[in-house]
Structure formats: structure tokens, C-alpha cells
Design a protein around this motif. Structure first.
Motif, PDB file in Angstrom:
ATOM      1  N   ALA A 134     -27.216  40.588 -29.287  1.00 43.61           N
ATOM      2  CA  ALA A 134     -27.816  39.501 -28.503  1.00 43.61           C
ATOM      3  C   ALA A 134     -26.782  38.685 -27.743  1.00 43.61           C
ATOM      4  O   ALA A 134     -27.136  37.784 -26.988  1.00 43.61           O
ATOM      5  CB  ALA A 134     -28.613  38.584 -29.432  1.00 43.61           C
ATOM      6  N   LEU A 135     -25.497  38.994 -27.924  1.00 43.08           N
ATOM      7  CA  LEU A 135     -24.464  38.186 -27.274  1.00 43.08           C
ATOM      8  C   LEU A 135     -24.350  38.542 -25.791  1.00 43.08           C
ATOM      9  O   LEU A 135     -24.558  39.690 -25.407  1.00 43.08           O
ATOM     10  CB  LEU A 135     -23.111  38.405 -27.954  1.00 43.08           C
ATOM     11  CG  LEU A 135     -23.017  37.996 -29.423  1.00 43.08           C
ATOM     12  CD1 LEU A 135     -21.585  38.168 -29.917  1.00 43.08           C
ATOM     13  CD2 LEU A 135     -23.472  36.559 -29.622  1.00 43.08           C
ATOM     14  N   PRO A 136     -23.997  37.559 -24.977  1.00 43.84           N
ATOM     15  CA  PRO A 136     -23.784  37.860 -23.555  1.00 43.84           C
ATOM     16  C   PRO A 136     -22.566  38.774 -23.363  1.00 43.84           C
ATOM     17  O   PRO A 136     -21.734  38.914 -24.252  1.00 43.84           O
ATOM     18  CB  PRO A 136     -23.551  36.478 -22.926  1.00 43.84           C
ATOM     19  CG  PRO A 136     -23.121  35.608 -24.058  1.00 43.84           C
ATOM     20  CD  PRO A 136     -23.797  36.146 -25.289  1.00 43.84           C
ATOM     21  N   ASP A 137     -22.471  39.371 -22.189  1.00 44.80           N
ATOM     22  CA  ASP A 137     -21.416  40.362 -21.941  1.00 44.80           C
ATOM     23  C   ASP A 137     -20.104  39.749 -21.480  1.00 44.80           C
ATOM     24  O   ASP A 137     -19.148  40.482 -21.219  1.00 44.80           O
ATOM     25  CB  ASP A 137     -21.883  41.354 -20.865  1.00 44.80           C
ATOM     26  CG  ASP A 137     -22.960  42.277 -21.387  1.00 44.80           C
ATOM     27  OD1 ASP A 137     -22.957  42.551 -22.602  1.00 44.80           O
ATOM     28  OD2 ASP A 137     -23.793  42.735 -20.579  1.00 44.80           O
ATOM     29  N   ASP A 138     -20.043  38.443 -21.334  1.00 44.45           N
ATOM     30  CA  ASP A 138     -18.824  37.835 -20.801  1.00 44.45           C
ATOM     31  C   ASP A 138     -17.620  38.141 -21.682  1.00 44.45           C
ATOM     32  O   ASP A 138     -17.663  37.996 -22.896  1.00 44.45           O
ATOM     33  CB  ASP A 138     -18.986  36.323 -20.678  1.00 44.45           C
ATOM     34  CG  ASP A 138     -19.183  35.671 -22.043  1.00 44.45           C
ATOM     35  OD1 ASP A 138     -20.127  36.078 -22.740  1.00 44.45           O
ATOM     36  OD2 ASP A 138     -18.404  34.780 -22.405  1.00 44.45           O
ATOM     37  N   VAL A 139     -16.560  38.601 -21.059  1.00 45.72           N
ATOM     38  CA  VAL A 139     -15.297  38.828 -21.756  1.00 45.72           C
ATOM     39  C   VAL A 139     -14.201  38.274 -20.867  1.00 45.72           C
ATOM     40  O   VAL A 139     -14.074  38.659 -19.706  1.00 45.72           O
ATOM     41  CB  VAL A 139     -15.056  40.333 -22.011  1.00 45.72           C
ATOM     42  CG1 VAL A 139     -13.680  40.542 -22.631  1.00 45.72           C
ATOM     43  CG2 VAL A 139     -16.125  40.913 -22.912  1.00 45.72           C
ATOM     44  N   ARG A 140     -13.447  37.312 -21.404  1.00 48.31           N
ATOM     45  CA  ARG A 140     -12.305  36.776 -20.656  1.00 48.31           C
ATOM     46  C   ARG A 140     -11.084  36.873 -21.533  1.00 48.31           C
ATOM     47  O   ARG A 140     -10.302  35.946 -21.653  1.00 48.31           O
ATOM     48  CB  ARG A 140     -12.571  35.330 -20.242  1.00 48.31           C
ATOM     49  CG  ARG A 140     -13.585  35.235 -19.125  1.00 48.31           C
ATOM     50  CD  ARG A 140     -13.851  33.807 -18.740  1.00 48.31           C
ATOM     51  NE  ARG A 140     -12.626  33.065 -18.438  1.00 48.31           N
ATOM     52  CZ  ARG A 140     -12.621  31.831 -17.967  1.00 48.31           C
ATOM     53  NH1 ARG A 140     -13.739  31.207 -17.724  1.00 48.31           N
ATOM     54  NH2 ARG A 140     -11.479  31.221 -17.729  1.00 48.31           N
ATOM     55  N   THR A 141     -10.949  38.005 -22.176  1.00 46.74           N
ATOM     56  CA  THR A 141      -9.883  38.149 -23.147  1.00 46.74           C
ATOM     57  C   THR A 141      -8.537  38.381 -22.472  1.00 46.74           C
ATOM     58  O   THR A 141      -8.468  38.979 -21.405  1.00 46.74           O
ATOM     59  CB  THR A 141     -10.204  39.307 -24.102  1.00 46.74           C
ATOM     60  OG1 THR A 141      -9.246  39.324 -25.146  1.00 46.74           O
ATOM     61  CG2 THR A 141     -10.186  40.641 -23.382  1.00 46.74           C
ATOM     62  N   THR A 142      -7.503  37.866 -23.079  1.00 46.36           N
ATOM     63  CA  THR A 142      -6.142  38.214 -22.657  1.00 46.36           C
ATOM     64  C   THR A 142      -5.501  39.145 -23.674  1.00 46.36           C
ATOM     65  O   THR A 142      -4.362  39.557 -23.503  1.00 46.36           O
ATOM     66  CB  THR A 142      -5.262  36.956 -22.526  1.00 46.36           C
ATOM     67  OG1 THR A 142      -5.263  36.264 -23.777  1.00 46.36           O
ATOM     68  CG2 THR A 142      -5.782  36.046 -21.435  1.00 46.36           C
ATOM     69  N   ALA A 143      -6.227  39.469 -24.740  1.00 43.96           N
ATOM     70  CA  ALA A 143      -5.689  40.360 -25.768  1.00 43.96           C
ATOM     71  C   ALA A 143      -5.601  41.780 -25.219  1.00 43.96           C
ATOM     72  O   ALA A 143      -6.502  42.249 -24.526  1.00 43.96           O
ATOM     73  CB  ALA A 143      -6.587  40.326 -26.996  1.00 43.96           C
ATOM     74  N   LYS A 144      -4.501  42.443 -25.494  1.00 42.38           N
ATOM     75  CA  LYS A 144      -4.288  43.836 -25.085  1.00 42.38           C
ATOM     76  C   LYS A 144      -4.067  44.675 -26.328  1.00 42.38           C
ATOM     77  O   LYS A 144      -3.451  44.209 -27.286  1.00 42.38           O
ATOM     78  CB  LYS A 144      -3.045  43.946 -24.188  1.00 42.38           C
ATOM     79  CG  LYS A 144      -3.093  43.093 -22.930  1.00 42.38           C
ATOM     80  CD  LYS A 144      -4.013  43.700 -21.892  1.00 42.38           C
ATOM     81  CE  LYS A 144      -4.093  42.820 -20.637  1.00 42.38           C
ATOM     82  NZ  LYS A 144      -5.467  42.717 -20.138  1.00 42.38           N
ATOM     83  N   PRO A 145      -4.539  45.940 -26.303  1.00 48.07           N
ATOM     84  CA  PRO A 145      -4.295  46.801 -27.465  1.00 48.07           C
ATOM     85  C   PRO A 145      -2.793  47.001 -27.672  1.00 48.07           C
ATOM     86  O   PRO A 145      -2.039  47.093 -26.706  1.00 48.07           O
ATOM     87  CB  PRO A 145      -4.969  48.121 -27.080  1.00 48.07           C
ATOM     88  CG  PRO A 145      -5.887  47.800 -25.959  1.00 48.07           C
ATOM     89  CD  PRO A 145      -5.303  46.608 -25.253  1.00 48.07           C
ATOM     90  N   PHE A 146      -2.395  47.059 -28.932  1.00 46.62           N
ATOM     91  CA  PHE A 146      -0.988  47.356 -29.238  1.00 46.62           C
ATOM     92  C   PHE A 146      -0.705  48.829 -28.965  1.00 46.62           C
ATOM     93  O   PHE A 146      -1.618  49.659 -28.893  1.00 46.62           O
ATOM     94  CB  PHE A 146      -0.691  47.004 -30.698  1.00 46.62           C
ATOM     95  CG  PHE A 146      -1.633  47.629 -31.674  1.00 46.62           C
ATOM     96  CD1 PHE A 146      -1.446  48.917 -32.142  1.00 46.62           C
ATOM     97  CD2 PHE A 146      -2.745  46.925 -32.133  1.00 46.62           C
ATOM     98  CE1 PHE A 146      -2.332  49.498 -33.036  1.00 46.62           C
ATOM     99  CE2 PHE A 146      -3.650  47.499 -33.018  1.00 46.62           C
ATOM    100  CZ  PHE A 146      -3.442  48.782 -33.463  1.00 46.62           C
ATOM    101  N   ALA A 147       0.568  49.153 -28.841  1.00 49.24           N
ATOM    102  CA  ALA A 147       0.968  50.543 -28.595  1.00 49.24           C
ATOM    103  C   ALA A 147       1.008  51.314 -29.911  1.00 49.24           C
ATOM    104  O   ALA A 147       1.466  50.795 -30.936  1.00 49.24           O
ATOM    105  CB  ALA A 147       2.343  50.566 -27.931  1.00 49.24           C
TER     106      ALA A 147
END
Lengths: 283, 283
Positions: B123-136
Motif C-alpha cells: 500500500a506504500l507509494p512508489d516515491d523513492v528518493r534514496t541516496t543509498a547505493k548497493p555495496f560492491a
């Protein structure tokens, strides 16, 4: 204002709890108007008060890890804390506490559920193998407080009672939101002290981790960011002197964000780490 | 081994709970020997089982934030989960659950106290403003599993039952401890799946965050690192496919350390964040 000391300060008076006669584990309290932001009572203040009651029933003195679930909005006025001792061990003990207020119909409504483990910070060995380094922040005297900020810092000044009780000095690099020019980064950094000069202790650190403006403001968002859950680890007894608080948000998604806070003392020791999950209710 | 699916897999069978007739909110369960490390039952498995019972009494389907306090060591065998609904709201609900086992004297002993808020991830909205990046991390096929590691990975192979139920592939850069050459850094990274191929869901993520070897091993420490408290935020429903888990410890001090975990799904979304406070008991 008289110099505050641990045990004799605004913070201590306003977090006082009184054991109720004949009801073991039950404490009466009064939520002070002095720690409000607009009409909302600060979540860190509520946490410190509740943790103080819990500490009174557990055999160990210091909160090590404290989790709070925020259920309904608190209001200044009478409150009761009902504690439960879950387990007492040799070096640690665990308990739960409910902060409640009575509604207009006379029913107790739960505001806050706290689950926490306590221990004795003074009994811990001195080994430190940390790789954590303090974040950079300009010197205290170069960070604006409520009274001397250019343009004013609305949320930490006039309109909020809590601003009078804190000596909060924001890093100018994370104070752009107050001037209408947020950085766009989910970061907030500040020097933190209590206005009456009371030194920090483990209990006041529970206030410290939730006392800065929301990182969402620096992300350009406006509105309310209520805490759903806040967990704090107290890792070390803080030295006297000003604290530095840094908060980072990496993931805003689905209307929720995390705030990761760390608190450093005047001796460059990491004294507390916290993380909260908060909702973003756009204004 | 038959392909597992959500609802029909080793994980689902071993976390099953049965509502006790005539006792609302009480569930019987059996802690499986299949999720043990030496004789200890894995903490993430215990958490998933307890959260499953709690989910059965709350009106919302998905754990959003789950805090567990680990009180006493669990043993394979019968257990009971006693739940409490704390508050139900429109979009979220909060409850508590106790995992208990009966001791030799017939007394119920509490193993785990869970406090959690549930909601509906769909039910959550789709907004994503993340600055997190996957680790290598190197590709899955370049990371050693239990069966093909040079020298073997003792803790995730033969001596532990749980190893048979996980498809855990450690980043070679954080597997030095298994060969006697720990990196000295508090980092652990791995590809994670369930051995029978069951896809991840919010419940299995509670296992995922506590399934890697302790970061302390890569810091050159040996011994037991029991969890005191573990909080997990589930931020997104995971996509099918392997997960990546990265854990970082920055602060080892006074005999305690934190483990910060993040879990990324096959679509590069940050699906879970967790932090635990653990004791370091040197072996």
C-alpha cells in the motif's frame, strides 16, 4: 538561569517520576510544556522520562539499548508509567515500560512502549577497537543557535518551547532549510547541550538523539515526520562538555525514512548510536 | 531437494505456529534443529517464527520495524508464543510477542521479547528518493559457499545445521577469517538465498539479517557474539532472486559492538536495514 547539574536541572525536574504507593512498578509523572515543538511533546524527552521510571525498577543503572514505539501523540499534563521487569541477569537486565495518559472518557491511552536492556557502563572493560571517527563540524562558535541565526531558525527558535531548554548549534552546512535553501542531502549536524549547562549522562542522551530538526527538512521536504520506532544504544558514559550530534538519512522510500544518529562527546568518544524509522507526512 | 516456494518450504514449515484453542493470541511452535549453529538456535530464525505469530494477530500483513531482545538461550523443541496487540491503527499496528520454553521444573522461561509495528508494504507509494547505493561484491559464482571454500568455512559448513538450509556465498574479501587470515576490518558481505530456492519475503528477511558469520571474526576475534538486541526495518517487498547482505561494525568498545546490516534485492532496492547490539565473549 541557574547552572544545572546532574540531578538538579530543568531536565531532571521535568523527567521526575514518583512511585505510586501500593502499586509496585507504577510511577506518576507530569509531561512538561517545556519540551514541546508547537503542541507536540518531544519524543526524546518522553523517552528519557519513561526510561527513568524503568531504571528505577531494574537492578542495573544505565540504559544500554532502548527501543521506543510511538503509538499516539502525547500532551503536556499528567501521565503514568507502568513498568514490567522481564529478566534480571548478573550483568544486564531487561524490562518494558508503558507511558500512558488518560483521555476525556477516563480511559488510559498508551503513548509509548519502551523495551530496554540496562547494564553498568562503569563496569565495562576499557577495550576500544573502534574504526569510527567523529564527523567534521565547524567549531561551536561558528554554528548558529536559535537567537543569532541569520533569518532565524524557525523550528528551533521562537515557536518551540524546547528551544529554550537546549543549546543547539546547527552546522551552517545543514541549516540551509531554515533560509529556504536546503542542501538536498539527508544530513543534520549540531553541537548539543542543555541550556542550563547540565552535563550529559546516559539518560539525557536519550533526549539528544531526537532533538535535532528532521533530516527531511534538508532534503527539501516540509511537514511532519513522526517517529514510528527509535532505538538507541548508549555505548559509553559521556564526558562533561558539549556533544556533537550527526544524523544521516540514506533511504527515503514509500513514505518512510530512517534517521541514523551518532553522538560524540568532548573526548572524541562515540557515546551513542541511534536509528529511527519515521513517516514523512508532507505539509 | 524439492524447490521451495513461499508458503511451502523448509523455512515455512519450520516457522509454523499453531493457534492454541481457547487461548486467543497464544501459539504453539516447535523450534527446529535445522537452524542451529553448534547447539544454539539461530536468532534470525527465532525472530521470524515469533514475528509470524505476531503477524497472525495484527490486522496488517508486513513487519515494518521489529525489535527483539534476546533473553536466554533457546533450545530445539517445543515453544509457545504469547502475543499482545498494543495498538491497531488505520495504516499501522503495533504488538508484542514473547517466545517461551518450559524448563526442567515446568516453568515457562522467556527466550525472546519482540516489539514490532506492522503495515502493508503493497500500500506504500512508489516515491523513492534514496541516496543509498548497493555495496560492491563479486558475482555470486565467484563467492565461496560452504561446500567449495578453500579450507572450508567452518562456521557456515559441516558443524552447523543451518548451513544446509542456506545458500550463503561469502565475499572472499570478508572470508579471510575462515582461513586464519582475517582482514582486521569489521565487515562481512555475502550473497544470500534459502537452499531450497524459496524466494525472499518480509518474514524471511528477518532471518537474512542475522544469518552471516559475526563481523568480529573478520576483526580477528574468536568466540561467541550473542545478540542483546536486534532491530530490523523492512522497507520494501523483495524481488525474486538472490539477495546481497552487507554488515559493518564500526564501534567495538567495552565488550560490545554494533552490527549494521543492509539487504539489497536483485532489482538493486534496499529492502531491509538492521542494527544489533552484541556482546563479545572471547573464546
Amino acid at each position: 538561569m541557574a547552572q544545572g547539574t546532574i540531578g538538579d536541572s530543568e531536565f531532571d525536574r521535568d523527567t521526575a517520576v514518583t512511585a505510586r504507593a501500593g502499586e509496585p512498578g507504577v510511577f506518576d509523572a507530569r509531561l512538561s510544556e517545556g519540551w514541546t515543538i508547537l503542541r507536540a511533546v518531544n519524543g526524546g524527552y518522553l523517552l528519557a522520562l519513561t526510561a527513568r521510571a524503568l531504571g528505577a525498577v531494574l537492578p542495573h543503572p544505565d540504559p544500554f539499548t532502548v527501543t521506543a514505539h510511538y503509538l499516539t501523540p502525547s500532551e503536556p499534563g499528567p501521565a503514568v508509567v507502568r513498568t514490567e521487569v522481564i529478566r534480571t541477569g548478573r550483568t544486564m537486565s531487561t524490562g518494558s515500560a508503558r507511558l500512558l495518559q488518560t483521555d476525556a472518557e477516563g480511559r488510559e491511552v498508551e503513548r509509548l512502549r519502551v523495551t530496554a536492556s540496562y547494564g553498568d557502563l562503569a563496569a565495562l572493560p576499557d577495550d576500544v577497537r573502534t574504526t569510527a571517527k567523529p564527523f567534521a563540524i565547524p567549531p561551536y562558535e561558528h554554528c548558529p543557535g536559535g537567537e543569532d541565526a541569520p533569518g532565524g531558525l524557525p523550528v528551533i527558535s521562537g515557536s518551540t518551547e524546547i528551544a529554550k531548554r537546549l543549546d543547539l548549534r546547527l552546522d551552517p552546512a545543514t541549516a540551509g532549510w531554515a533560509l529556504g535553501t536546503p542542501s538536498g542531502r539527508g544530513e543534520m549536524r549540531a553541537w548539543f547541550g542543555l541550556a542550563d549547562g547540565r552535563d550529559a549522562d546516559p539518560l539525557s542522551l536519550l533526549l539528544t538523539v531526537d532533538a535535532l530538526p528532521p533530516t527531511a527538512f534538508e532534503m527539501g521536504l516540509q511537514g511532519w515526520v513522526p517517529t514510528v520506532e527509535l532505538t538507541t544504544h548508549i555505548r559509553c558514559r559521556p564526558a562533561p562538555g558539549p556533544l556533537r550530534v550527526g544524523i544521516v538519512t540514506r533511504n527515503l522510500a514509500g513514505g518512510f525514512l530512517e534517521e541514523d544518529a551518532e553522538v560524540w562527546d568532548a573526548q572524541d568518544r562515540l557515546v551513542a548510536q541511534s536509528r529511527q524509522l519515521a513517516r514523512v507526512l508532507l505539509g
